[in-house]
Write a protein that holds these residues in place. Structure first.
Motif, PDB file in Angstrom:
ATOM      1  N   ALA A 273       0.831  -1.200   0.000  1.00  0.00           N
ATOM      2  CA  ALA A 273       0.000   0.000   0.000  1.00  0.00           C
ATOM      3  C   ALA A 273       0.868   1.253   0.000  1.00  0.00           C
ATOM      4  CB  ALA A 273      -0.927   0.005   1.216  1.00  0.00           C
ATOM      5  N   ASN A 274       0.625   2.159  -0.952  1.00  0.00           N
ATOM      6  CA  ASN A 274       1.373   3.408  -1.017  1.00  0.00           C
ATOM      7  C   ASN A 274       0.520   4.563  -0.489  1.00  0.00           C
ATOM      8  OD1 ASN A 274      -0.405   4.162  -3.144  1.00  0.00           O
ATOM      9  ND2 ASN A 274       0.936   3.181  -4.640  1.00  0.00           N
ATOM     10  N   TYR A 275       1.037   5.767  -0.646  1.00  0.00           N
ATOM     11  CA  TYR A 275       0.349   6.952  -0.115  1.00  0.00           C
ATOM     12  C   TYR A 275      -1.061   7.069  -0.692  1.00  0.00           C
ATOM     13  CZ  TYR A 275      -0.426  11.924   0.987  1.00  0.00           C
ATOM     14  OH  TYR A 275      -0.945  13.108   1.441  1.00  0.00           O
ATOM     15  N   SER A 276      -1.196   6.886  -1.998  1.00  0.00           N
ATOM     16  CA  SER A 276      -2.506   7.011  -2.636  1.00  0.00           C
ATOM     17  C   SER A 276      -3.472   5.946  -2.141  1.00  0.00           C
ATOM     18  CB  SER A 276      -2.358   6.933  -4.157  1.00  0.00           C
ATOM     19  OG  SER A 276      -1.554   7.990  -4.640  1.00  0.00           O
ATOM     20  N   ASP A 277      -2.968   4.730  -1.931  1.00  0.00           N
ATOM     21  CA  ASP A 277      -3.829   3.656  -1.429  1.00  0.00           C
ATOM     22  C   ASP A 277      -4.366   3.988  -0.041  1.00  0.00           C
ATOM     23  OD1 ASP A 277      -3.444   2.065  -3.699  1.00  0.00           O
ATOM     24  OD2 ASP A 277      -1.567   1.254  -2.891  1.00  0.00           O
ATOM     25  N   TRP A 278      -3.499   4.494   0.826  1.00  0.00           N
ATOM     26  CA  TRP A 278      -3.938   4.840   2.180  1.00  0.00           C
ATOM     27  C   TRP A 278      -4.938   5.994   2.151  1.00  0.00           C
ATOM     28  CZ3 TRP A 278      -3.542   1.888   6.236  1.00  0.00           C
ATOM     29  CH2 TRP A 278      -2.500   0.956   6.318  1.00  0.00           C
ATOM     30  N   PHE A 322       1.608   7.166   7.686  1.00  0.00           N
ATOM     31  CA  PHE A 322       1.716   8.269   8.638  1.00  0.00           C
ATOM     32  C   PHE A 322       1.765   9.616   7.919  1.00  0.00           C
ATOM     33  CE2 PHE A 322       3.286   4.671  11.139  1.00  0.00           C
ATOM     34  CZ  PHE A 322       2.568   4.840  12.308  1.00  0.00           C
ATOM     35  N   GLU A 323       2.388   9.648   6.752  1.00  0.00           N
ATOM     36  CA  GLU A 323       2.412  10.897   5.988  1.00  0.00           C
ATOM     37  C   GLU A 323       1.012  11.277   5.527  1.00  0.00           C
ATOM     38  OE1 GLU A 323       4.759  12.885   2.154  1.00  0.00           O
ATOM     39  OE2 GLU A 323       5.128  10.795   2.744  1.00  0.00           O
ATOM     40  N   MET A 324       0.234  10.286   5.104  1.00  0.00           N
ATOM     41  CA  MET A 324      -1.142  10.542   4.712  1.00  0.00           C
ATOM     42  C   MET A 324      -1.952  11.079   5.887  1.00  0.00           C
ATOM     43  SD  MET A 324      -4.456   9.262   5.086  1.00  0.00           S
ATOM     44  CE  MET A 324      -4.019   7.712   5.861  1.00  0.00           C
ATOM     45  N   ALA A 325      -1.819  10.452   7.057  1.00  0.00           N
ATOM     46  CA  ALA A 325      -2.560  10.898   8.231  1.00  0.00           C
ATOM     47  C   ALA A 325      -2.191  12.325   8.614  1.00  0.00           C
ATOM     48  CB  ALA A 325      -2.303   9.948   9.400  1.00  0.00           C
ATOM     49  N   SER A 326      -0.920  12.661   8.510  1.00  0.00           N
ATOM     50  CA  SER A 326      -0.483  14.014   8.839  1.00  0.00           C
ATOM     51  C   SER A 326      -0.974  15.027   7.816  1.00  0.00           C
ATOM     52  CB  SER A 326       1.048  14.052   8.940  1.00  0.00           C
ATOM     53  OG  SER A 326       1.519  15.357   9.213  1.00  0.00           O
ATOM     54  N   ASP A 327      -0.896  14.677   6.529  1.00  0.00           N
ATOM     55  CA  ASP A 327      -1.306  15.615   5.476  1.00  0.00           C
ATOM     56  C   ASP A 327      -2.792  15.916   5.532  1.00  0.00           C
ATOM     57  OD1 ASP A 327       1.282  15.706   4.634  1.00  0.00           O
ATOM     58  OD2 ASP A 327       0.998  14.421   2.873  1.00  0.00           O
TER      59      ASP A 327
END
Length: 456
Positions: A273-278, A322-327
């Motif tokens: 799973a990458n950023y877009s998937d999350w 975690f980057e997705m959650a922060s963004d």
């Protein structure tokens, strides 16, 4: 351009070189056409993806292999792509919107979906941002970045800089916030449920929370202040009943995100799973919950209350997650399983490195201990007990209380490194700091036989 039929069985057609004349219809025509196909190899259209290294075309005599390999550009002046590895995804040197799919040293050109661009470092299509890496990335630069993204580079807790309410950390993870003594701190238990909410579990959850009347909202289980106990429900979309979700939210329980699909296999969330998937899974379920929150002027669930998430199967996805959650402005995550220990770990923010080791790679000095002692879950293996030497008959049996007493003499840092509740797989904790993003660690239940992070 005239067309003739090569084979009536498969109905495939190729263009002839006789423009403006009637195409031959005899068997000789088929033989002539087959000869043209052999002379003009590579010009016949194909339904599959086309290799970027095209050999031939409409020319009568294609260039030889040696002459083609010596050229760095094609007839259009674009840089000719050569696969650096046998398999993988690589940036297109001529366009940020495209990338190359290499398989067995052959390259096929692929195009990102509309409005997306291929990131050469991340190896997937994403939105155009200042951090986007367009074009090829050297192997030296990739290896250098991997070293920089090692978790050992993260700063350890600095209590002079990290202050509540937006930051909290401690070196060992068990320090009580506010500097309170243990006898001054009330016991706090976080009750949460993960998964779909429907008729199969709804009445059971209500019973656990103290709702005795099927249609009533009164509870017979309360906190010391007299208020009914509350829980957090991490919801995934599939099989969920949104009327029941709204009812629980209206009683004051928290609703949080747990993905749309909750798909298998479990390791997909950690390894693929990458950023877009999350973003699709977590922000997608947030929008679905909001869309089903009803038409009330004061809905039970709002964007301001949907602030937490948990990864499916409690398997964190590392930096992409975690980057997705922060963004997207989430307040907390609860996907990291803490090592077993007494006292348990307190919540912390990702301003600094987590207070326990996310990897369970055994040291050489600990390999023998793992054979004759605890396994990865920190429990005694029955098969190993049978193979171990028999204890003397007069030896006193070690009780659970004695084991807890003996554990207190062990260095905590060594113990939390050795005991990890993940079966042989390291946790994918972040390798970068995400200031202000809280982690509510899952403290596992354990005794002398088992360790688990799900009560069921």
């Amino acid at each position: 351009m005239n067309w003739v039929r090569v084979s009536t069985r498969y109905h495939s057609t190729v263009p002839t070189q006789q423009q403006g004349r009637r195409a031959p219809s005899s068997a000789a025509a088929s033989q002539s056409t087959a000869q043209n196909v052999g002379n003009r190899r590579g010009s016949q259209p194909s339904a599959g993806p086309q290799p970027s290294q095209s050999r031939g075309g409409p020319q009568s005599q294609p260039a030889s292999d040696d002459e083609d390999e010596d050229k760095d550009t094609d007839s259009n002046g674009e840089v000719r792509f050569v696969c650096p590895k046998a398999d993988g995804l690589f940036p297109d040197p001529n366009s940020c919107r495209k990338f190359m799919l290499c398989g067995s040293w052959k390259a096929w050109s692929q195009t990102c979906p509309p409005s997306l661009y291929f990131d050469g470092k991340l190896k997937y299509c994403t939105f155009k941002t200042p951090q986007l890496t367009c074009g090829p990335v050297s192997e030296e630069e990739t290896r250098k970045e991997e070293l920089e993204r090692n978790q050992d580079k993260l700063l350890t807790c600095d209590t002079t800089q990290c202050q509540l309410p937006n930051c909290f950390c401690s070196e060992e993870g068990t320090s009580i916030p506010g500097g309170l003594n243990a006898n001054e701190t009330p016991q706090m238990v976080l009750v949460n449920f993960s998964g779909a909410l429907n008729e199969l579990v709804f009445e059971l959850y209500k019973k656990v929370l103290g709702y005795t009347n099927k249609f009533g909202a009164n509870q017979n289980r309360h906190n010391p202040n007299g208020c009914g106990i509350k829980a957090t429900f991490f919801i995934n979309h599939e099989y969920s009943n949104y009327a029941q979700i709204q009812w629980l939210a209206a009683q004051g329980h928290e609703i949080a995100m747990h993905s749309i699909t909750h798909r298998l296999p479990e390791i997909w969330w950690t390894d693929n799973a990458n950023y877009s998937d999350w973003a699709e899974e977590m922000i997608g379920i947030r929008e679905i919950i909001l869309a089903n929150s009803g038409s009330s002027s004061v809905p039970a669930v709002s964007r301001e209350t949907l602030v937490g998430m948990r990864a499916p199967y409690i398997k964190p996805g590392g930096d992409p997650m975690f980057e997705m959650a922060s963004d997207f402005g989430l307040l907390y995550d609860s996907s990291v399983v803490a090592p077993k220990g007494t006292p348990p770990f307190w919540p912390f923010t990702w301003d600094y490195r987590q207070p326990f080791d996310c990897h369970n790679n055994k040291k050489s000095s600990e390999e023998k201990k793992a054979v004759d002692g605890d396994d990865i879950l920190g429990r005694q293996s029955r098969g190993r007990q049978k193979r171990s030497a028999k204890k003397p008959k007069n030896q006193k049996k070690t009780t659970f209380a004695d084991k807890k007493t003996n554990d207190k003499t062990v260095d905590r840092k060594q113990r939390v490194r050795r005991n990890s509740p993940f079966l042989g797989r390291p946790l994918k904790c972040p390798t970068k700091a995400y200031p202000g993003l809280w982690e509510i660690p899952v403290n596992p239940l354990w005794n002398e036989y088992n360790t688990c992070y799900h009560a069921d």
